[in-house]
Design a protein around this motif. Sequence first.
Motif, PDB file in Angstrom:
ATOM      1  N   VAL A 135      -1.492   4.065 -15.623  1.00  0.00           N
ATOM      2  CA  VAL A 135      -1.857   5.154 -14.724  1.00  0.00           C
ATOM      3  C   VAL A 135      -2.210   4.590 -13.347  1.00  0.00           C
ATOM      4  O   VAL A 135      -1.822   5.147 -12.315  1.00  0.00           O
ATOM      5  CB  VAL A 135      -3.053   5.959 -15.286  1.00  0.00           C
ATOM      6  N   GLN A 136      -2.912   3.480 -13.319  1.00  0.00           N
ATOM      7  CA  GLN A 136      -3.414   2.931 -12.051  1.00  0.00           C
ATOM      8  C   GLN A 136      -2.302   2.441 -11.129  1.00  0.00           C
ATOM      9  O   GLN A 136      -2.518   2.317  -9.917  1.00  0.00           O
ATOM     10  CB  GLN A 136      -4.388   1.770 -12.335  1.00  0.00           C
TER      11      GLN A 136
ATOM     12  N   HIS B 123       0.199   4.083 -10.306  1.00  0.00           N
ATOM     13  CA  HIS B 123       0.711   5.238  -9.572  1.00  0.00           C
ATOM     14  C   HIS B 123      -0.148   5.522  -8.347  1.00  0.00           C
ATOM     15  O   HIS B 123      -0.891   6.504  -8.284  1.00  0.00           O
ATOM     16  CB  HIS B 123       0.789   6.458 -10.481  1.00  0.00           C
ATOM     17  N   PHE B 124      -0.094   4.595  -7.374  1.00  0.00           N
ATOM     18  CA  PHE B 124      -0.712   4.741  -6.065  1.00  0.00           C
ATOM     19  C   PHE B 124      -2.243   4.677  -6.085  1.00  0.00           C
ATOM     20  O   PHE B 124      -2.895   5.097  -5.137  1.00  0.00           O
ATOM     21  CB  PHE B 124      -0.235   6.040  -5.389  1.00  0.00           C
ATOM     22  N   TYR B 125      -2.804   4.150  -7.166  1.00  0.00           N
ATOM     23  CA  TYR B 125      -4.236   3.860  -7.180  1.00  0.00           C
ATOM     24  C   TYR B 125      -4.460   2.410  -6.753  1.00  0.00           C
ATOM     25  O   TYR B 125      -5.250   2.145  -5.852  1.00  0.00           O
ATOM     26  CB  TYR B 125      -4.820   4.108  -8.577  1.00  0.00           C
ATOM     27  N   LEU B 126      -3.764   1.494  -7.413  1.00  0.00           N
ATOM     28  CA  LEU B 126      -3.859   0.088  -7.048  1.00  0.00           C
ATOM     29  C   LEU B 126      -2.814  -0.243  -5.990  1.00  0.00           C
ATOM     30  O   LEU B 126      -1.613  -0.035  -6.216  1.00  0.00           O
ATOM     31  CB  LEU B 126      -3.638  -0.797  -8.274  1.00  0.00           C
ATOM     32  N   PRO B 127      -3.236  -0.773  -4.847  1.00  0.00           N
ATOM     33  CA  PRO B 127      -2.252  -1.212  -3.855  1.00  0.00           C
ATOM     34  C   PRO B 127      -1.578  -2.497  -4.336  1.00  0.00           C
ATOM     35  O   PRO B 127      -2.210  -3.348  -4.963  1.00  0.00           O
ATOM     36  CB  PRO B 127      -3.112  -1.475  -2.604  1.00  0.00           C
ATOM     37  N   GLU B 128      -0.322  -2.642  -4.055  1.00  0.00           N
ATOM     38  CA  GLU B 128       0.451  -3.826  -4.444  1.00  0.00           C
ATOM     39  C   GLU B 128       0.272  -4.162  -5.932  1.00  0.00           C
ATOM     40  O   GLU B 128      -0.080  -5.286  -6.294  1.00  0.00           O
ATOM     41  CB  GLU B 128       0.026  -5.027  -3.589  1.00  0.00           C
ATOM     42  N   PRO B 129       0.515  -3.200  -6.839  1.00  0.00           N
ATOM     43  CA  PRO B 129       0.310  -3.482  -8.261  1.00  0.00           C
ATOM     44  C   PRO B 129       1.269  -4.533  -8.802  1.00  0.00           C
ATOM     45  O   PRO B 129       0.986  -5.162  -9.827  1.00  0.00           O
ATOM     46  CB  PRO B 129       0.555  -2.120  -8.927  1.00  0.00           C
ATOM     47  N   GLN B 130       2.404  -4.723  -8.131  1.00  0.00           N
ATOM     48  CA  GLN B 130       3.373  -5.712  -8.585  1.00  0.00           C
ATOM     49  C   GLN B 130       3.060  -7.114  -8.077  1.00  0.00           C
ATOM     50  O   GLN B 130       3.751  -8.063  -8.426  1.00  0.00           O
ATOM     51  CB  GLN B 130       4.791  -5.319  -8.133  1.00  0.00           C
ATOM     52  N   ASN B 131       1.995  -7.233  -7.298  1.00  0.00           N
ATOM     53  CA  ASN B 131       1.705  -8.532  -6.677  1.00  0.00           C
ATOM     54  C   ASN B 131       0.300  -9.017  -7.029  1.00  0.00           C
ATOM     55  O   ASN B 131       0.072  -9.574  -8.092  1.00  0.00           O
ATOM     56  CB  ASN B 131       1.891  -8.419  -5.161  1.00  0.00           C
ATOM     57  N   ASP B 132      -0.656  -8.774  -6.132  1.00  0.00           N
ATOM     58  CA  ASP B 132      -1.995  -9.344  -6.300  1.00  0.00           C
ATOM     59  C   ASP B 132      -2.722  -8.822  -7.535  1.00  0.00           C
ATOM     60  O   ASP B 132      -3.537  -9.537  -8.122  1.00  0.00           O
ATOM     61  CB  ASP B 132      -2.843  -9.057  -5.050  1.00  0.00           C
TER      62      ASP B 132
END
Length: 372
Positions: A254-255, A257-266
């Motif tokens: 869920v997070q 989906h625009f909750y966590l910035p740069e979820p694919q990175n940091d």
Amino acid sequence: MKKKAPYDSIITLTVAALVSIGIIMVFSSSFSHALVQRNDGYYFLKRMLAWTCVGSFAMYFCAKFPYWKWERYANILFFLSIGLLIAVLTPLGTELNFAQRWIFIGPISIMPSEIAKFAVIIYVSTSITRKKDKMQSFVNGVIPYLLIIAVYFALIFFQPDFSTAFVVAVIIMSMVFVGGMKLSHFIGLSLAGAGAISSMIAYFFLTGKTYKASRIIAFLDPWADPTDTGFQVIQSLLALGSGGLFGRGLGRSVQKHFYLPEPQNDFIFAIIGEELGFIGSVVILLLFLVLIWRGIRLAINAPDMLSCLMATGIICMITIQVLINIAVATSSMPVTGMPLPFISYGGNTLAIFMAAAGVLLNISRYVNPDRR
């Protein structure tokens, strides 16, 4: 130098497993962002696959390239890395997210700080090997490397990128320590470094005027400002906590989906914890522990000083970045941009780490088989 052993299959398999997991998790964590921001849900996946091909070639080349031949190119790599770090601070560099860390050449981006990590490992390994008899001397054996740290730290810090500057400093100091510096010198410099960092943090915290200060404040109490400075930390903890033992399931975060910035990175470790749960997170940690263990064994049983220092620098680079990335995701230290090796999205980072793994594989061919 005669080959004595095959490549270390455990390192090969561990790196392959981590990269494979990285490809899957980058796709899972980035699809929504890519669809909205790039109008292509497969944008990050395609780039990750392309850079995996580049990294695989780099790993293959470095595994085949005799490690002692890097000595010929140590000075070239050193001055090239310094030149790129200077260039990125000029109009040649591109600013993204309030940081000037990239040089774009057409569709390809170069991140000089990542190249600097590899270059400094090769250069310092070669330098210490050549002057190993002087390493007990503070003036002749230690100060030159403190100057190198100062140059790299300053150039990277002003991008600004404190975490990478710190990583480079730790890499160099670990190699100097293994290279033969006195324990008293090491302890004294470690205490001085810890004091300098503590003073810097205290200054940022007391002045409270920079983004660094806001990150420190958010680390101490993220709930004091949950919609701004504490937002990233809170969302990361929510992701990890909601994953439970077995996770929500692959692709069901869920997070991301625009909750966590740069979820694919940091913050990719937070998404791993949410989708794969505690079990999946532990598997990732175990894979890193296996890789670090094999690297330490290589350094201990290395055939000569040069290979020992190279293995030390590479394993230190991997270890410190894993620790920082996971510490940030679990709110064990202030938020800072540090990708998770082999897993986070980032072409330059992936290629450099796979190349470094290739150097480890080459060194493994010259270790006495009875000591592997």
